[in-house]
Design a protein around this motif. Structure first.
Motif, short mmCIF file in Angstrom:
data_model
loop_
_atom_site.label_atom_id
_atom_site.label_comp_id
_atom_site.label_asym_id
_atom_site.label_seq_id
_atom_site.Cartn_x
_atom_site.Cartn_y
_atom_site.Cartn_z
N ASN A 31 -2.98 12.48 53.83
CA ASN A 31 -3.92 13.67 53.04
C ASN A 31 -5.10 12.14 51.97
O ASN A 31 -5.44 11.48 52.06
CB ASN A 31 -3.44 14.82 51.89
CG ASN A 31 -2.91 13.77 50.75
OD1 ASN A 31 -2.74 12.84 50.34
ND2 ASN A 31 -1.85 14.68 50.12
N SER B 225 -5.00 11.57 49.06
CA SER B 225 -4.70 10.22 47.60
C SER B 225 -3.57 10.00 48.62
O SER B 225 -3.07 8.68 48.13
CB SER B 225 -3.59 12.00 47.16
OG SER B 225 -4.68 13.02 46.67
N SER C 100 -8.12 16.78 53.84
CA SER C 100 -8.99 16.99 52.78
C SER C 100 -7.46 17.37 51.69
O SER C 100 -6.60 17.92 52.80
CB SER C 100 -9.86 18.02 52.41
OG SER C 100 -9.71 18.21 51.06
N ASP C 101 -7.35 16.74 50.09
CA ASP C 101 -6.55 16.76 49.33
C ASP C 101 -6.22 18.56 49.71
O ASP C 101 -5.09 19.49 49.00
CB ASP C 101 -6.20 16.54 48.39
CG ASP C 101 -5.86 15.11 48.26
OD1 ASP C 101 -5.66 14.82 49.47
OD2 ASP C 101 -6.44 14.56 47.27
N ARG C 102 -7.66 19.24 50.20
CA ARG C 102 -6.98 20.53 49.68
C ARG C 102 -6.76 21.46 50.73
O ARG C 102 -5.49 22.83 50.28
CB ARG C 102 -8.95 21.44 50.26
CG ARG C 102 -9.86 21.36 48.99
CD ARG C 102 -11.02 22.02 49.23
NE ARG C 102 -11.88 21.10 50.55
CZ ARG C 102 -12.82 21.38 50.95
NH1 ARG C 102 -13.21 22.69 50.12
NH2 ARG C 102 -13.14 20.86 51.94
N TRP C 103 -6.89 20.99 52.13
CA TRP C 103 -5.21 21.23 52.99
C TRP C 103 -4.79 20.95 53.30
O TRP C 103 -3.34 21.83 53.29
CB TRP C 103 -6.66 21.62 54.61
CG TRP C 103 -7.33 21.53 54.43
CD1 TRP C 103 -9.11 21.02 54.58
CD2 TRP C 103 -9.28 23.11 53.51
NE1 TRP C 103 -10.00 21.15 54.73
CE2 TRP C 103 -9.11 22.46 54.20
CE3 TRP C 103 -7.69 23.97 53.11
CZ2 TRP C 103 -10.94 23.45 53.44
CZ3 TRP C 103 -9.02 25.03 52.76
CH2 TRP C 103 -10.00 25.33 53.21
N GLN D 116 -1.91 19.50 51.00
CA GLN D 116 -1.52 18.68 49.76
C GLN D 116 -0.38 18.33 49.48
O GLN D 116 0.40 17.86 50.42
CB GLN D 116 -1.35 20.24 48.70
CG GLN D 116 -2.07 20.73 48.87
CD GLN D 116 -2.72 22.49 48.60
OE1 GLN D 116 -1.04 22.56 48.04
NE2 GLN D 116 -3.18 22.93 47.97
N ASP D 117 -0.57 16.97 48.40
CA ASP D 117 0.78 16.43 47.91
C ASP D 117 2.11 17.36 47.51
O ASP D 117 1.74 19.08 47.07
CB ASP D 117 0.52 15.97 47.01
CG ASP D 117 -0.36 14.22 47.44
OD1 ASP D 117 -0.64 13.80 47.81
OD2 ASP D 117 -0.38 13.79 46.00
N ASN D 118 3.60 17.41 47.60
CA ASN D 118 4.70 18.12 46.97
C ASN D 118 5.19 17.47 46.11
O ASN D 118 6.06 15.87 46.67
CB ASN D 118 4.89 18.47 48.41
CG ASN D 118 6.44 19.07 48.33
OD1 ASN D 118 6.44 19.70 47.42
ND2 ASN D 118 6.72 19.28 49.26
N HIS E 255 2.90 12.23 48.27
CA HIS E 255 1.76 12.09 49.43
C HIS E 255 2.41 12.19 50.97
O HIS E 255 3.55 11.56 51.40
CB HIS E 255 1.39 10.87 50.10
CG HIS E 255 0.25 10.48 48.83
ND1 HIS E 255 -0.07 10.98 47.36
CD2 HIS E 255 1.10 9.21 47.73
CE1 HIS E 255 -0.18 10.69 46.39
NE2 HIS E 255 0.54 8.19 46.55
#
Length: 408
Positions: free
Chosen positions: A280, A282, A320-323, A325-327, A331
């Motif tokens: 993503n 990030s 995109s971070d929207r789709w 995501q970090d957990n 990353h």
């Protein structure tokens, strides 16, 4: 150059401009801002933007030259003015679409046979989106980080079916027949996975105002196509990421050396050359700021396309971070050949349905339009890709003082 080629090139260049703009935004927010890098990236962005605009100009000119002179079979809009569109199928579809929205008895009778199978009572009238417009929708999706371009897409004509996929890791060599009189032994049978698919229905609703309805056929179809493309990308991305999320999670990336080790060893050597790194925004920022002992960034530019970033020749796809995501602060790091590992079965039977009474249309004096798309996403081979995670990585030559967060 063919119109479709120009259109594809224009869309691809537009995505490149968007990616470079995102990169510039990250640069100015980074505490380790480098003026030279910023100037170079700005120059690349400006060049890409100029080429994008030039391609659009050529595309518009090519489309204009492709239009025959005169009116299309003398057809006219509701206001009496001739259609400005020469595509007979498109004009015919728009005329029927408007007629369906307004409840024209002739159109309603005609589209009765095109009932929406997603409707519980099979009574919701609908028009199937023309194949040419479906192709344009597919092209538009490339502007919105569509993940289906990275997986295997198979067009199907049935709602259910099955496929046989051979496991790459299970293929064994043939027997050695060096002796002249040796009896040829039996060889092992292929190890295969039987994958069954069931086409799912996905839909969304939009409100069309009288202003939109009064637009020309070209404008109305462009509005519909753009709307469907955005909805379609979001939906398909979500389903693809759900399948990726079912893969076993690993937690072996604590340094940039681990990244390189994953690239070399995580998947079968036969598909290393076709593998891609997915992370993503990030995660890419974390990777792009790692330096070697000499202060050089370890993420490289592609020689022929500087906007494309890579590690050891492997392209990096940034989602995109929207789709994606970090957990828990970690990353995502997905690596492999998704075309080998995931298949999207595409029914290619997109339909539009409408009502001006239900779904709040009567109260708001608008027409509600529903789009239904039909597809299914299935895992075909876990061995074709690996799913890992990492936190911010230290520069080479320094010790990592932060433990890596493991994904659940």
């Amino acid at each position: 150059m063919h119109i479709n080629d120009l259109n594809n090139k224009w869309i691809k260049k537009g995505q490149e401009v968007s990616d470079l703009n995102d990169k510039l935004n990250k640069m100015v927010m980074n505490d380790s801002f480098n003026e030279d890098d910023y100037k170079k990236t700005t120059e690349n962005r400006n060049n890409a933007k100029s080429q994008r605009d030039a391609l659009k100009s050529q595309l518009d000119e090519a489309r204009e030259n492709d239009k025959p002179s005169g009116n299309t079979e003398g057809k006219s809009n509701d206001d009496g003015k001739p259609h400005k569109v020469n595509d007979k199928n498109k004009v015919n579809f728009v005329d029927k679409f408007k007629g369906m929205l307004r409840g024209d008895p002739k159109v309603v009778d005609e589209v009765t046979s095109v009932t929406d199978p997603s409707s519980p009572d099979n009574s919701s009238l609908g028009l199937t989106v023309p194949s040419d417009d479906q192709k344009q929708i597919n092209q538009l999706t490339r502007q919105y980080d569509a993940l289906d371009q990275y997986v295997n897409v198979e067009n199907v004509g049935t709602s259910k079916g099955s496929r046989i996929y051979e496991k790459m890791s299970a293929i064994k060599p043939l027997n050695n027949l060096s002796q002249e009189n040796i009896k040829i032994p039996s060889m092992d049978d292929p190890e295969v996975n039987r994958i069954e698919y069931t086409i799912q229905r996905f839909g969304g609703i939009s409100s069309l105002t009288n202003t939109v309805m009064a637009d020309s056929a070209d404008n109305l179809m462009q509005y519909i196509n753009n709307w469907i493309a955005k909805k379609d990308v979001i939906t398909r991305n979500n389903e693809i990421l759900k399948v990726i999320g079912t893969a076993p999670k690993k937690s072996g990336i604590n340094s940039f050396d681990d990244v390189k080790r994953t690239i070399e060893t995580a998947v079968d050597p036969a598909i290393v050359n076709t593998s891609t790194i997915f992370t993503n925004q990030s995660g890419f920022t974390a990777l792009a700021t790692v330096k070697d002992a000499n202060g050089n960034y370890l993420v490289q530019n592609n020689v022929t396309n500087p906007a494309q970033k890579e590690i050891d020749g492997k392209p990096i796809c940034v989602i995109s971070d929207r789709w994606l995501q970090d957990n828990g602060g970690a990353h995502p790091f997905i690596y492999g050949d998704l075309k080998q590992g995931i298949t999207l079965f595409d029914r290619q039977q997109m339909t539009l349905n409408s009502t001006n009474d239900g779904a709040g249309g009567f109260e708001s004096d608008t027409t509600k339009v529903k789009v239904i798309d039909r597809f299914d996403v299935e895992l075909t081979d876990f061995d074709a890709f690996t799913v890992d995670s990492f936190t911010d990585l230290p520069d080479q030559g320094t010790k990592n003082t932060t433990s890596n967060s493991k994904a659940d």
